[in-house]
Write a protein that holds these residues in place. Structure first.
Motif, PDB file in Angstrom:
ATOM      1  N   SER A 168      32.239  35.370  49.595  1.00 18.21           N
ATOM      2  CA  SER A 168      33.578  34.830  49.779  1.00 18.21           C
ATOM      3  C   SER A 168      33.763  33.604  48.882  1.00 18.21           C
ATOM      4  O   SER A 168      34.827  33.422  48.262  1.00 18.21           O
ATOM      5  CB  SER A 168      33.799  34.452  51.243  1.00 18.21           C
ATOM      6  OG  SER A 168      35.089  33.923  51.442  1.00 18.21           O
ATOM      7  N   PHE A 169      32.729  32.778  48.795  1.00 16.61           N
ATOM      8  CA  PHE A 169      32.772  31.624  47.903  1.00 16.61           C
ATOM      9  C   PHE A 169      32.898  32.064  46.447  1.00 16.61           C
ATOM     10  O   PHE A 169      33.718  31.540  45.689  1.00 16.61           O
ATOM     11  CB  PHE A 169      31.508  30.772  48.080  1.00 16.61           C
ATOM     12  CG  PHE A 169      31.320  29.731  47.005  1.00 16.61           C
ATOM     13  CD1 PHE A 169      32.052  28.558  47.040  1.00 16.61           C
ATOM     14  CD2 PHE A 169      30.429  29.935  45.966  1.00 16.61           C
ATOM     15  CE1 PHE A 169      31.893  27.590  46.048  1.00 16.61           C
ATOM     16  CE2 PHE A 169      30.263  28.986  44.972  1.00 16.61           C
ATOM     17  CZ  PHE A 169      30.991  27.800  45.012  1.00 16.61           C
ATOM     18  N   ILE A 170      32.083  33.050  46.051  1.00 18.54           N
ATOM     19  CA  ILE A 170      32.113  33.534  44.667  1.00 18.54           C
ATOM     20  C   ILE A 170      33.492  34.095  44.329  1.00 18.54           C
ATOM     21  O   ILE A 170      34.040  33.837  43.247  1.00 18.54           O
ATOM     22  CB  ILE A 170      31.023  34.599  44.439  1.00 18.54           C
ATOM     23  CG1 ILE A 170      29.638  33.965  44.523  1.00 18.54           C
ATOM     24  CG2 ILE A 170      31.207  35.282  43.080  1.00 18.54           C
ATOM     25  CD1 ILE A 170      28.498  34.969  44.481  1.00 18.54           C
ATOM     26  N   SER A 171      34.060  34.877  45.240  1.00 20.91           N
ATOM     27  CA  SER A 171      35.363  35.500  44.968  1.00 20.91           C
ATOM     28  C   SER A 171      36.457  34.454  44.810  1.00 20.91           C
ATOM     29  O   SER A 171      37.271  34.520  43.885  1.00 20.91           O
ATOM     30  CB  SER A 171      35.718  36.502  46.078  1.00 20.91           C
ATOM     31  OG  SER A 171      35.759  35.863  47.338  1.00 20.91           O
ATOM     32  N   ASN A 172      36.480  33.461  45.713  1.00 19.56           N
ATOM     33  CA  ASN A 172      37.506  32.420  45.619  1.00 19.56           C
ATOM     34  C   ASN A 172      37.310  31.542  44.389  1.00 19.56           C
ATOM     35  O   ASN A 172      38.278  31.207  43.687  1.00 19.56           O
ATOM     36  CB  ASN A 172      37.492  31.551  46.883  1.00 19.56           C
ATOM     37  CG  ASN A 172      38.200  32.207  48.046  1.00 19.56           C
ATOM     38  OD1 ASN A 172      39.421  32.166  48.154  1.00 19.56           O
ATOM     39  ND2 ASN A 172      37.439  32.825  48.936  1.00 19.56           N
ATOM     40  N   ALA A 173      36.049  31.166  44.105  1.00 16.70           N
ATOM     41  CA  ALA A 173      35.781  30.333  42.939  1.00 16.70           C
ATOM     42  C   ALA A 173      36.135  31.080  41.653  1.00 16.70           C
ATOM     43  O   ALA A 173      36.715  30.505  40.719  1.00 16.70           O
ATOM     44  CB  ALA A 173      34.310  29.916  42.932  1.00 16.70           C
ATOM     45  N   SER A 174      35.802  32.368  41.589  1.00 16.38           N
ATOM     46  CA  SER A 174      36.100  33.170  40.398  1.00 16.38           C
ATOM     47  C   SER A 174      37.602  33.341  40.225  1.00 16.38           C
ATOM     48  O   SER A 174      38.124  33.299  39.104  1.00 16.38           O
ATOM     49  CB  SER A 174      35.429  34.544  40.497  1.00 16.38           C
ATOM     50  OG  SER A 174      34.030  34.425  40.584  1.00 16.38           O
ATOM     51  N   MET A 175      38.296  33.541  41.338  1.00 20.10           N
ATOM     52  CA  MET A 175      39.745  33.712  41.283  1.00 20.10           C
ATOM     53  C   MET A 175      40.411  32.459  40.713  1.00 20.10           C
ATOM     54  O   MET A 175      41.244  32.536  39.801  1.00 20.10           O
ATOM     55  CB  MET A 175      40.296  34.012  42.673  1.00 20.10           C
ATOM     56  CG  MET A 175      41.809  34.172  42.734  1.00 20.10           C
ATOM     57  SD  MET A 175      42.394  34.640  44.382  1.00 20.10           S
ATOM     58  CE  MET A 175      41.907  33.206  45.346  1.00 20.10           C
ATOM     59  N   TYR A 176      40.030  31.292  41.230  1.00 22.38           N
ATOM     60  CA  TYR A 176      40.632  30.064  40.744  1.00 22.38           C
ATOM     61  C   TYR A 176      40.235  29.772  39.299  1.00 22.38           C
ATOM     62  O   TYR A 176      41.038  29.252  38.510  1.00 22.38           O
ATOM     63  CB  TYR A 176      40.247  28.883  41.642  1.00 22.38           C
ATOM     64  CG  TYR A 176      41.033  28.846  42.921  1.00 22.38           C
ATOM     65  CD1 TYR A 176      40.405  28.839  44.159  1.00 22.38           C
ATOM     66  CD2 TYR A 176      42.429  28.848  42.902  1.00 22.38           C
ATOM     67  CE1 TYR A 176      41.134  28.820  45.338  1.00 22.38           C
ATOM     68  CE2 TYR A 176      43.164  28.827  44.076  1.00 22.38           C
ATOM     69  CZ  TYR A 176      42.515  28.814  45.288  1.00 22.38           C
ATOM     70  OH  TYR A 176      43.243  28.807  46.442  1.00 22.38           O
TER      71      TYR A 176
ATOM     72  N   MET B 156      46.276  41.124  39.517  1.00 22.75           N
ATOM     73  CA  MET B 156      46.055  42.565  39.526  1.00 22.75           C
ATOM     74  C   MET B 156      44.673  42.898  40.070  1.00 22.75           C
ATOM     75  O   MET B 156      44.511  43.792  40.908  1.00 22.75           O
ATOM     76  CB  MET B 156      46.206  43.133  38.115  1.00 22.75           C
ATOM     77  CG  MET B 156      45.994  44.647  38.026  1.00 22.75           C
ATOM     78  SD  MET B 156      46.032  45.254  36.326  1.00 22.75           S
ATOM     79  CE  MET B 156      44.507  44.565  35.677  1.00 22.75           C
ATOM     80  N   PHE B 157      43.666  42.151  39.634  1.00 20.30           N
ATOM     81  CA  PHE B 157      42.301  42.427  40.077  1.00 20.30           C
ATOM     82  C   PHE B 157      42.113  42.128  41.567  1.00 20.30           C
ATOM     83  O   PHE B 157      41.304  42.780  42.234  1.00 20.30           O
ATOM     84  CB  PHE B 157      41.299  41.613  39.255  1.00 20.30           C
ATOM     85  CG  PHE B 157      40.946  42.242  37.931  1.00 20.30           C
ATOM     86  CD1 PHE B 157      40.108  43.350  37.870  1.00 20.30           C
ATOM     87  CD2 PHE B 157      41.452  41.726  36.750  1.00 20.30           C
ATOM     88  CE1 PHE B 157      39.792  43.932  36.655  1.00 20.30           C
ATOM     89  CE2 PHE B 157      41.139  42.296  35.527  1.00 20.30           C
ATOM     90  CZ  PHE B 157      40.297  43.413  35.475  1.00 20.30           C
ATOM     91  N   THR B 158      42.852  41.148  42.106  1.00 24.04           N
ATOM     92  CA  THR B 158      42.706  40.841  43.524  1.00 24.04           C
ATOM     93  C   THR B 158      43.254  41.953  44.409  1.00 24.04           C
ATOM     94  O   THR B 158      43.008  41.955  45.626  1.00 24.04           O
ATOM     95  CB  THR B 158      43.409  39.516  43.877  1.00 24.04           C
ATOM     96  OG1 THR B 158      44.811  39.620  43.593  1.00 24.04           O
ATOM     97  CG2 THR B 158      42.821  38.351  43.110  1.00 24.04           C
TER      98      THR B 158
ATOM     99  N   ALA C 180      37.467  40.611  37.198  1.00 24.19           N
ATOM    100  CA  ALA C 180      36.560  41.673  37.614  1.00 24.19           C
ATOM    101  C   ALA C 180      35.521  41.138  38.596  1.00 24.19           C
ATOM    102  O   ALA C 180      35.183  41.806  39.595  1.00 24.19           O
ATOM    103  CB  ALA C 180      35.864  42.273  36.393  1.00 24.19           C
ATOM    104  N   LEU C 181      35.013  39.922  38.340  1.00 25.51           N
ATOM    105  CA  LEU C 181      34.048  39.317  39.269  1.00 25.51           C
ATOM    106  C   LEU C 181      34.696  39.048  40.621  1.00 25.51           C
ATOM    107  O   LEU C 181      34.081  39.259  41.680  1.00 25.51           O
ATOM    108  CB  LEU C 181      33.503  38.023  38.665  1.00 25.51           C
ATOM    109  CG  LEU C 181      32.447  37.278  39.493  1.00 25.51           C
ATOM    110  CD1 LEU C 181      31.245  38.174  39.777  1.00 25.51           C
ATOM    111  CD2 LEU C 181      32.002  36.006  38.774  1.00 25.51           C
ATOM    112  N   THR C 182      35.951  38.605  40.591  1.00 28.13           N
ATOM    113  CA  THR C 182      36.702  38.390  41.832  1.00 28.13           C
ATOM    114  C   THR C 182      36.826  39.688  42.623  1.00 28.13           C
ATOM    115  O   THR C 182      36.589  39.724  43.843  1.00 28.13           O
ATOM    116  CB  THR C 182      38.110  37.853  41.512  1.00 28.13           C
ATOM    117  OG1 THR C 182      38.000  36.618  40.806  1.00 28.13           O
ATOM    118  CG2 THR C 182      38.923  37.648  42.781  1.00 28.13           C
TER     119      THR C 182
END
Length: 307
Positions: free
Chosen positions: A70-78, A91-93, A148-150
């Motif tokens: 969850s941390f990785i997804s949020n950090a990657s998104m931002y 789009m990726f989210t 993509a990581l997100t």
């Protein structure tokens, strides 16, 4: 019953998305905001379980993985929003359900019947149409790697939730570990960010160019003052109420339903953000957004009939 839990979770996450959208327009420290979100979840999970007393088990430790991804997804998104195009990251989210369906099949052999496959495809198509409504092309995919990581990290978070239920883990103890992990990681990110900012300010203070910009700011050209740390943390804790509510509904949904279908219903939270943009922010729907919204709702109806 899984559909009710998943749909209610989508409503909670939709409200969270609306609050995130509102907050994004304010001068605020995102890491501190997310620290508040996870701190709120930690406190509420501990407080509720003090009364409910759900038992701990080895399966609850999957919550650490949930917190990590969850941390990785949020950090990657931002990070993606910072270096790439917002439309690409958005789009990726919307694509984690694709990851979830694929990995759930490979890991656990979960299959969808014909109607479920049809509804899944229609919903994903609708979400993509909504997300794709901006000017995305093969030539402006900046930030695609972070996107993509997100997508992958959000998908693994969903799969971890399912795995916890498969191991017989109770909801609240698992969420405690998830939110404690997220709190520690976002706290570390916030502290590192403060150190980096302090170092940058120290260097900038010696620059005549920056002194000139400070003078201009004093003359009335300054940007709005950033929120104070206590205010940001408190607001993050308020936003965290929607997040913990959604997560408390997610795990029962995964326990009772097919992993990929639960994930795609939860991903429908984007519809609530879109409706907020239309009726509160008075933004007009593009034809692609309107078509995507219609498509997603048709998919939900098909899925509900097939459930």
């Amino acid at each position: 019953m899984w559909f009710v839990f998943a749909a209610a979770s989508a409503v909670c996450f939709g409200l969270r998305g609306i609050l995130y959208q509102w907050t994004s327009q304010r001068p605020i420290d995102r890491n501190l905001l997310l620290l508040g979100v996870y701190l709120s979840g930690t406190i509420i999970a501990f407080a509720v379980n003090a009364f409910v007393r759900q038992p701990w088990s080895s399966g609850c430790w999957v919550g650490v993985w949930m917190g990590l991804f969850s941390f990785i997804s949020n950090a990657s998104m931002y990070r993606g929003f910072a270096v790439g195009r917002a439309s690409v990251i958005a789009m990726f989210t919307g694509l984690p359900p694709v990851v979830v369906v694929t990995l759930a099949y490979l890991l656990w052999g979960e299959r969808l019947n014909m109607w479920q496959t049809c509804s899944f495809a229609v919903i994903v198509l609708g979400i993509l149409m909504i997300r794709y409504s901006n000017d995305i092309s093969l030539r402006n995919l900046q930030g695609a790697g972070w996107g993509a990581l997100t997508m992958i990290a959000f998908g693994i978070t969903d799969l971890s939730s399912k795995k916890a239920t498969m191991l017989g883990a109770e909801t609240l103890p698992t969420l405690m570990l998830m939110y404690v992990t997220g709190t520690v990681l976002f706290g570390a990110a916030w502290y590192a960010g403060r150190r980096k900012l302090a170092a940058a300010r120290a260097i900038a203070a010696a620059s005549s160019e920056v002194r000139q910009s400070v003078a201009e700011a004093a003359a009335g050209k300054a940007s709005p003052a950033a929120w104070t740390a206590p205010r940001t943390l408190l607001w993050g804790m308020v936003v965290g109420l929607t997040n913990i509510s959604g997560m408390m509904l997610v795990m029962p949904a995964f326990k009772l339903g097919v992993t990929g279908l639960v994930s795609v219903v939860i991903a429908m939270n984007v519809v609530f953000v879109l409706l907020y943009a239309r009726f509160v922010l008075k933004e007009r729907f593009t034809k692609l957004e309107a078509g995507g919204l219609t498509c997603a709702l048709i998919g939900i109806i098909i899925l509900r009939l097939a459930a």
